[in-house]
Motif scaffolding. Structure first.
Motif, PDB file in Angstrom:
ATOM      1  N   LEU A  17      40.159  48.264  47.295  1.00 56.57           N
ATOM      2  CA  LEU A  17      41.501  48.054  47.829  1.00 56.57           C
ATOM      3  C   LEU A  17      42.192  46.860  47.200  1.00 56.57           C
ATOM      4  CD1 LEU A  17      40.527  48.176  51.607  1.00 56.57           C
ATOM      5  CD2 LEU A  17      41.209  50.092  50.169  1.00 56.57           C
ATOM      6  N   VAL A  69      45.020  51.921  47.139  1.00 55.70           N
ATOM      7  CA  VAL A  69      43.632  52.346  47.392  1.00 55.70           C
ATOM      8  C   VAL A  69      43.117  53.072  46.156  1.00 55.70           C
ATOM      9  CG1 VAL A  69      42.132  53.732  48.875  1.00 55.70           C
ATOM     10  CG2 VAL A  69      44.149  52.621  49.850  1.00 55.70           C
ATOM     11  N   CYS A  89      43.436  52.884  55.590  1.00 58.64           N
ATOM     12  CA  CYS A  89      42.340  53.083  54.634  1.00 58.64           C
ATOM     13  C   CYS A  89      41.275  54.009  55.213  1.00 58.64           C
ATOM     14  CB  CYS A  89      41.701  51.747  54.273  1.00 58.64           C
ATOM     15  SG  CYS A  89      42.853  50.635  53.498  1.00 58.64           S
ATOM     16  N   GLN A 145      39.907  57.488  53.735  1.00 61.35           N
ATOM     17  CA  GLN A 145      38.472  57.668  53.549  1.00 61.35           C
ATOM     18  C   GLN A 145      38.002  58.985  54.200  1.00 61.35           C
ATOM     19  OE1 GLN A 145      36.356  54.494  55.554  1.00 61.35           O
ATOM     20  NE2 GLN A 145      35.037  54.223  53.784  1.00 61.35           N
ATOM     21  N   LEU A 159      49.630  48.828  50.365  1.00 59.26           N
ATOM     22  CA  LEU A 159      48.246  48.893  49.893  1.00 59.26           C
ATOM     23  C   LEU A 159      48.111  49.795  48.678  1.00 59.26           C
ATOM     24  CD1 LEU A 159      46.212  49.265  53.197  1.00 59.26           C
ATOM     25  CD2 LEU A 159      46.185  47.310  51.667  1.00 59.26           C
ATOM     26  N   MET A 173      35.238  53.007  46.651  1.00 65.46           N
ATOM     27  CA  MET A 173      36.564  52.830  47.241  1.00 65.46           C
ATOM     28  C   MET A 173      36.881  51.339  47.138  1.00 65.46           C
ATOM     29  SD  MET A 173      37.956  53.999  50.919  1.00 65.46           S
ATOM     30  CE  MET A 173      39.353  53.257  51.718  1.00 65.46           C
TER      31      MET A 173
END
Ligand code: ADP
Ligand code: MG
Ligand code: ZN
Length: 439
Positions: free
Chosen positions: A199, A11, A175, A179, A9, A197
């Protein structure tokens, strides 16, 4: 054959600095009253304008990197990443992928599992954490494209994982933990609905037991909610396994996700790697920090979610309550106040969670459910109507999105009504009224 899921991922977090990363314009893209009001020659990308690095952006990035167990680097070098796009008129983005803010790092998701055996390894390694400038925003209306530069030059922190993620649950939890850390450090609102935010998921599959990385990956971009991520990634897994079972090959490509069909579709195939012709940004000198300085960052960090979680679990709270308290510092403070006033942990948790009017992701949901049971709700059309009108007027973009069938946009509007009424609006009623007014 049994297949295994390989997912990495990226972010992106917009940092909540007072000003933008390379100029003195206000960093306020979501709340700005009009497009193109927080702009100057630097963030418009006019030729000859000189960028000056924002120290607050660097500090906040370093804190976030340290909290993610990343090695805060002694040297940062900004480079130009060259590409053409309407939201990037100067033709390059300033970023620091080769001399980043932090190298390596890890997010430990073991807490998410009851079975803590070493066999199940839920530590997701990070590759790097780097800082860059956000681009402007294009909007398409009535066959025209408009560009808003309020977002251009907002500091953007990119957290890149290794392809260590093996399930959709872990992807979401990864995630969420980022956060929580960002909110604990107060470096970003980390709110997907507000776009601070964002992704990107890289997905591939391999036969279980293989240790080599697949020689392709499918990039899913513009993921703007966890629901979206779950659906898009799950679909992609099924699709890729079917392709392999048919004896075909998978290709490196970028795919989008169509929410109405629930399928992904090819946006761009990538035969070769992009060549961005990176070179050092000539207008920003390299930055060096001594070891003492970078070490200090870690020691000065506030208490992080991992420690808080352990403490709350020791108090005997269930996972749901622990997560709500973790996501909301205001609630956590109240909770501690009640404990020191002599209430038991479960009484205190129930009390702050059930009566709270503070916002916070899943807290909102619980609170709204509680509220919809109570009689103090604003239910009548007469009470709600003027509030809804005001919210619709202030959010023309969301209104457009609702008309296009975007369910997230309606949730966003309902959220606004909730905030204005301190959670007293009946969400179902509000949703109905909004739809009625827009139809
Ligand atoms: P690039 O340099 O093109 O950005 P990277 O190799 O740095 O590509 O990887 C970008 C992201 O893709 C990282 O999050 C990484 O974990 C992930 N990734 C790399 N290879 C794979 C793969 N085979 N399957 C899934 N994700 C991958
Ligand atoms: Mg990348
Ligand atoms: Zn500016």
């Amino acid at each position: 054959m049994e297949y295994e899921f390989v997912l990495g991922l990226e972010v992106h977090l917009q940092l909540n600095t007072k000003t933008k990363i390379f100029c003195w314009c206000k960093n306020d893209p979501f709340y700005a009253k009009e497009p193109n009001i927080n702009v100057c020659p630097v963030c418009l990308g006019l030729p000859g304008a000189l960028p000056v690095l924002n120290k607050e952006a660097v500090n906040k990035s370093q804190q976030m990197a340290a909290a993610l167990n990343s090695e805060v680097q002694g040297k940062i070098i900004f480079e130009r990443k060259n590409y053409f796009y309407p939201d990037l008129p100067k033709g390059y983005q300033i970023t620091c992928p080769h001399y980043p803010i932090g190298k390596a790092g890890a997010v430990d998701l073991t807490y998410f599992y009851d079975d803590k055996s070493s066999e199940k390894n839920h530590i997701i390694r990070l590759r790097e954490v780097h800082l860059e400038e956000d681009t402007a925003k294009s909007m398409h209306k009535n066959d025209k494209t408009y560009i808003d530069f309020n977002k251009s030059g907002v500091p953007l922190l990119e957290i890149v994982s290794e392809p260590d993620i093996r399930s959709v649950d872990d992807a979401v939890e990864f995630c969420k933990e980022i956060q929580r850390i960002a909110r604990t450090l107060e470096v970003s609102e980390a709110d997907m609905e507000k776009g601070n935010m964002r992704l990107e998921a890289n997905v591939s599959v391999r036969v279980k037991g293989d240790t080599k990385l697949p020689d392709y990956r499918v990039e899913l971009k513009n993921i703007n909610s966890y629901g979206f991520m779950k659906k898009a990634v799950s679909y992609e897994l099924r699709r890729q396994v079917l392709v392999l079972e048919n004896g075909e090959k998978l290709h490196q490509e970028t795919r989008g996700f169509n929410e109405s069909t629930g399928e992904t579709f090819v946006q761009r195939s990538k035969e070769e790697a992009d060549d961005y012709r990176y070179f050092p940004e000539p207008d920003i000198p390299p930055f060096e920090f001594d070891l003492g300085e970078t070490r200090n960052i870690t020691t000065l960090l506030p208490e992080l979610p991992k420690k808080m979680r352990a403490d709350l679990q020791k108090d005997g709270l269930n996972t749901q309550y622990v997560n709500i308290l973790l996501e909301n510092s205001e609630l956590r403070r109240k909770y501690k106040e009640l404990i020191s006033a002599g209430y038991s942990s479960s009484e205190s948790a129930k009390c702050v969670i059930n009566v709270s009017k503070y916002k916070g992701l899943s807290a909102d949901k619980i609170i709204n459910e509680e509220k919809s049971k109570s009689s103090s709700l604003l239910e009548s059309d007469n009470d709600l109507s003027p509030i809804i009108d005001a919210v619709l007027k202030e959010n023309p973009e969301a209104v457009e999105d609702v008309k296009k069938g975007n369910e997230n946009a309606i949730k966003f509007l309902i959220g606004n009504v909730m905030r204005r009424t301190s959670g007293k609006a009946d969400p179902r009623k509000t949703s109905k009224l909004i739809r009625k007014k827009l139809s």
